[in-house]
Every structure is written in C-alpha cells, then in structure tokens.
Write an enzyme that holds these catalytic residues in place. Structure first.
Site: not given
Length: 157
Positions: A124-126
């Site tokens: 989850p780089c968001h």
C-alpha cells in the site's frame, strides 16, 4: 520461469496483474500499461489476487494474503516490506518509512523506492504522504491515490 497475466475490472479502471508461480509480481494501473509478453493466462496466484482485490474494493478485506514475488534492490525491498505494515486506513510519511527500515536520514531515497513499488494497492504505497500531511506523487496518479484513501475511510482535505 513462466509469467502469467490477467486483468481485473475495478472502480479505478482495468488493472493488469502479473504473477510467477511464486507470487504476484506487478499490478499496473490503466494509465501505466506495458506490453504483455505472451498471451493472457492465469494461475492460482492471480486468481487469489483477483479475489482479494475484489473483496478490497467491496470494503470486505483490509489485509492481503496473496504471496508476493517482487524484484528490486535490497533497499527497495526493505522499503516495500515496510509498506506492508501500514495499517488499512492509516497514513505515514516517507520519513516514518525511512525510520522503520533503520535509515532515518534516507527519506528521499525511500520516496524513490516507494515510487518504484511494482505491486501498488496490495503493497500500500498509496498510504504514504508527505511529512506535512500533503498528498505526494503516485504512480497511478493523485486521483487514484485519493480514491484508494477514501475507499479506506481516510478523509482527504
């Protein structure tokens, strides 16, 4: 090693998934297409990734279990591993990730590694934002980053 490809229609558009026998290798957004070598075929990893992504978009899944098969430098892989520890619906800064991997002075290179994450959403780089709590760049575009954060119940100002 054989690679498998398939697509998944989501609220964000059509995602392209790539996997080996060992795990998921990439998730590509509609605005980041790449030519696919070989024909579209699926395997058990892609089938699991599709089930989990569908559940995620239906707000029925908060943590993915699909095996991952990423390929990067040791530094990149340490950053990507740290990303997997960010809880659903929460955000952290690049500095937080740098600290988590034991490199507190490496926020900028950490940002570079986050930007090269080949498996967004699942890794989850968001959920990574600027230390001043502003949104920063995102491979899929800021509109997709906002949509993912809002899906997770994170209000964006």
């Amino acid at each position: 090693m054989s690679l498998f490809h398939d697509t998944l229609d989501t609220s964000l558009g059509i995602l392209t998934l790539e996997a080996s026998e060992r795990g998921l290798r990439s998730v590509r957004f509609p605005n980041r297409p790449q030519p696919i070598k070989g024909r579209m075929t699926s395997n058990s990893v892609i089938k699991l990734a599709k089930r989990e992504l569908k559940a995620y978009f239906a707000r029925q899944l908060k943590k993915f279990s699909v095996p991952l098969d990423w390929h990067g430098t040791a530094f990149q892989e340490s950053v990507w591993q740290a990303l997997t520890a960010i809880p659903y619906g929460e955000t952290v800064s690049y500095t937080d990730i740098a600290r988590a991997i034991g490199r507190p002075q490496s926020a900028r290179p950490t940002g570079g590694a986050v930007g090269h994450n080949p498996i967004p959403i699942i890794v989850p780089c968001h959920r990574v934002i600027g230390s001043d709590h502003t949104l920063t760049g995102f491979t899929g575009g800021l509109n997709i980053k906002v949509a993912l954060l809002e899906l997770e119940g994170r209000l964006i100002e």
